[in-house]
Design a protein around this motif. Sequence first.
Motif, PDB file in Angstrom:
ATOM      1  N   GLY A  18       5.596  46.351  -5.304  1.00 44.56           N
ATOM      2  CA  GLY A  18       5.954  46.272  -3.890  1.00 44.56           C
ATOM      3  C   GLY A  18       6.916  45.127  -3.629  1.00 44.56           C
ATOM      4  N   LEU A  19       6.691  44.004  -4.307  1.00 40.28           N
ATOM      5  CA  LEU A  19       7.587  42.859  -4.177  1.00 40.28           C
ATOM      6  C   LEU A  19       8.963  43.180  -4.741  1.00 40.28           C
ATOM      7  CD1 LEU A  19       7.861  39.881  -3.370  1.00 40.28           C
ATOM      8  CD2 LEU A  19       6.997  39.271  -5.631  1.00 40.28           C
ATOM      9  N   LEU A  20       9.022  43.906  -5.847  1.00 42.19           N
ATOM     10  CA  LEU A  20      10.301  44.315  -6.423  1.00 42.19           C
ATOM     11  C   LEU A  20      11.069  45.209  -5.456  1.00 42.19           C
ATOM     12  CD1 LEU A  20      12.319  44.546  -8.752  1.00 42.19           C
ATOM     13  CD2 LEU A  20      10.932  46.446  -9.649  1.00 42.19           C
ATOM     14  N   ILE A  21      10.373  46.165  -4.865  1.00 41.85           N
ATOM     15  CA  ILE A  21      11.029  47.072  -3.896  1.00 41.85           C
ATOM     16  C   ILE A  21      11.534  46.289  -2.695  1.00 41.85           C
ATOM     17  CG2 ILE A  21      10.606  48.978  -2.303  1.00 41.85           C
ATOM     18  CD1 ILE A  21       8.604  50.078  -4.389  1.00 41.85           C
ATOM     19  N   ALA A  22      10.727  45.338  -2.216  1.00 43.38           N
ATOM     20  CA  ALA A  22      11.138  44.525  -1.064  1.00 43.38           C
ATOM     21  C   ALA A  22      12.354  43.674  -1.403  1.00 43.38           C
ATOM     22  CB  ALA A  22       9.973  43.643  -0.621  1.00 43.38           C
ATOM     23  N   ALA A  23      12.385  43.108  -2.627  1.00 44.05           N
ATOM     24  CA  ALA A  23      13.525  42.279  -3.030  1.00 44.05           C
ATOM     25  C   ALA A  23      14.807  43.105  -3.107  1.00 44.05           C
ATOM     26  CB  ALA A  23      13.229  41.624  -4.376  1.00 44.05           C
ATOM     27  N   VAL A  24      14.713  44.310  -3.631  1.00 50.09           N
ATOM     28  CA  VAL A  24      15.883  45.190  -3.725  1.00 50.09           C
ATOM     29  C   VAL A  24      16.315  45.640  -2.332  1.00 50.09           C
ATOM     30  CG1 VAL A  24      16.709  47.427  -4.565  1.00 50.09           C
ATOM     31  CG2 VAL A  24      15.320  45.960  -6.059  1.00 50.09           C
ATOM     32  N   TYR A  26      15.679  44.201   0.772  1.00 49.53           N
ATOM     33  CA  TYR A  26      16.121  43.204   1.742  1.00 49.53           C
ATOM     34  C   TYR A  26      17.090  42.176   1.156  1.00 49.53           C
ATOM     35  CZ  TYR A  26      12.448  45.199   4.608  1.00 49.53           C
ATOM     36  OH  TYR A  26      11.675  46.060   5.336  1.00 49.53           O
ATOM     37  N   ARG A  27      17.180  42.081  -0.159  1.00 54.01           N
ATOM     38  CA  ARG A  27      18.153  41.226  -0.842  1.00 54.01           C
ATOM     39  C   ARG A  27      18.118  39.781  -0.335  1.00 54.01           C
ATOM     40  NH1 ARG A  27      23.366  45.385  -0.866  1.00 54.01           N
ATOM     41  NH2 ARG A  27      22.248  47.136  -1.868  1.00 54.01           N
ATOM     42  N   LYS A  28      16.925  39.218  -0.294  1.00 56.99           N
ATOM     43  CA  LYS A  28      16.753  37.838   0.115  1.00 56.99           C
ATOM     44  C   LYS A  28      16.463  36.985  -1.121  1.00 56.99           C
ATOM     45  CE  LYS A  28      16.935  38.676   4.591  1.00 56.99           C
ATOM     46  NZ  LYS A  28      18.017  38.138   5.462  1.00 56.99           N
ATOM     47  N   TRP A  29      17.119  35.807  -1.171  1.00 57.92           N
ATOM     48  CA  TRP A  29      16.919  34.937  -2.325  1.00 57.92           C
ATOM     49  C   TRP A  29      15.467  34.531  -2.492  1.00 57.92           C
ATOM     50  CZ3 TRP A  29      19.814  34.338  -6.342  1.00 57.92           C
ATOM     51  CH2 TRP A  29      21.192  34.528  -6.252  1.00 57.92           C
ATOM     52  N   GLY A  30      14.796  34.301  -1.367  1.00 59.60           N
ATOM     53  CA  GLY A  30      13.399  33.910  -1.443  1.00 59.60           C
ATOM     54  C   GLY A  30      12.532  34.960  -2.116  1.00 59.60           C
ATOM     55  N   LEU A  31      12.807  36.225  -1.805  1.00 60.31           N
ATOM     56  CA  LEU A  31      12.048  37.309  -2.421  1.00 60.31           C
ATOM     57  C   LEU A  31      12.326  37.395  -3.912  1.00 60.31           C
ATOM     58  CD1 LEU A  31      12.358  40.111   0.301  1.00 60.31           C
ATOM     59  CD2 LEU A  31      10.298  38.829  -0.331  1.00 60.31           C
ATOM     60  N   TRP A  32      13.596  37.205  -4.298  1.00 59.88           N
ATOM     61  CA  TRP A  32      13.940  37.253  -5.721  1.00 59.88           C
ATOM     62  C   TRP A  32      13.299  36.098  -6.495  1.00 59.88           C
ATOM     63  CZ3 TRP A  32      15.463  41.417  -7.997  1.00 59.88           C
ATOM     64  CH2 TRP A  32      16.233  42.368  -7.320  1.00 59.88           C
ATOM     65  N   LEU A  33      13.276  34.926  -5.880  1.00 56.04           N
ATOM     66  CA  LEU A  33      12.640  33.786  -6.533  1.00 56.04           C
ATOM     67  C   LEU A  33      11.138  33.998  -6.680  1.00 56.04           C
ATOM     68  CD1 LEU A  33      14.511  30.802  -4.824  1.00 56.04           C
ATOM     69  CD2 LEU A  33      14.711  31.548  -7.202  1.00 56.04           C
ATOM     70  N   LEU A  34      10.519  34.530  -5.633  1.00 56.35           N
ATOM     71  CA  LEU A  34       9.085  34.813  -5.701  1.00 56.35           C
ATOM     72  C   LEU A  34       8.801  35.881  -6.746  1.00 56.35           C
ATOM     73  CD1 LEU A  34       6.246  34.369  -4.601  1.00 56.35           C
ATOM     74  CD2 LEU A  34       6.725  36.085  -2.832  1.00 56.35           C
ATOM     75  N   LEU A  35       9.650  36.891  -6.816  1.00 51.04           N
ATOM     76  CA  LEU A  35       9.488  37.941  -7.816  1.00 51.04           C
ATOM     77  C   LEU A  35       9.618  37.372  -9.229  1.00 51.04           C
ATOM     78  CD1 LEU A  35       9.265  40.969  -8.595  1.00 51.04           C
ATOM     79  CD2 LEU A  35      11.771  41.072  -8.417  1.00 51.04           C
ATOM     80  N   GLY A  36      10.631  36.531  -9.445  1.00 52.64           N
ATOM     81  CA  GLY A  36      10.828  35.932 -10.759  1.00 52.64           C
ATOM     82  C   GLY A  36       9.656  35.052 -11.168  1.00 52.64           C
ATOM     83  N   TRP A  37       9.165  34.252 -10.221  1.00 51.10           N
ATOM     84  CA  TRP A  37       8.005  33.397 -10.504  1.00 51.10           C
ATOM     85  C   TRP A  37       6.789  34.237 -10.844  1.00 51.10           C
ATOM     86  CZ3 TRP A  37       3.170  33.161  -8.426  1.00 51.10           C
ATOM     87  CH2 TRP A  37       2.400  32.042  -8.749  1.00 51.10           C
TER      88      TRP A  37
END
Length: 236
Positions: A18-24, A26-37
Amino acid sequence: MKDLIEPFLYPHNVFFWGLLIAAVRYRKWGLWLLLGWFYLFGNGWVANQVRHWYNAEVASTAFPADFSGNFVLPGCGGDENNIPDCAKARLTQLAALVNQTTHDSPLIHITTLYCQPYLDYLRPLLNRETRLDCFHGGATTYHEFYTLNSRLDHQVPLWFVTSDYHAYRVHQLALQYGFNAKVYAAPSSTFRPVNCGAVCFLTVNLSNFDLFAKLSAEMSSFYVYRLTKGFTDWSK
């Protein structure tokens, strides 16, 4: 097929995808950082590499039968009548090592407040003559090493037996105090490698978060100690 599909239905993996889908979306840096962590600390392959490094660099699983030194077992809590599971695991591992060595009557140092339950648990596991030295070394690992520093002969080879999640601090303190020592880590489920097939790269595992939580707590504790040891009285 069950082993392939089932991991994707676990709540932490539902959240991960779900986090991956949200990052793709909404394309927010915060989401990508949270996903990577979330992925890096939960991924089984990454965690297994850390486990391999930890076991190779910090603790040993190879014990020489011709070891001619003594043993040290840091305490793991308990009271006048009972000892916790971590103490039982350490004592069981200690007995297995002592029974392997060809050294006559090895000396075992145990640092704990309540000695009798430790000794009662250990004695039936030993199948050879040993000498037991149990004493209260202090309230923390750092107090225990301060006491050991003045109590033990630094020239005598030592083998510390502790829990795997505690081995980093014991290893670093043994080096700092100049002991001729190695550390043997009694295994726990946290540091046991996870099964890692192809699905491992597409999922996260909660045991890996536990691994990094314990490692970060151990390392943080030691480096805070290093920063404060100059103005802390460890004799109290």
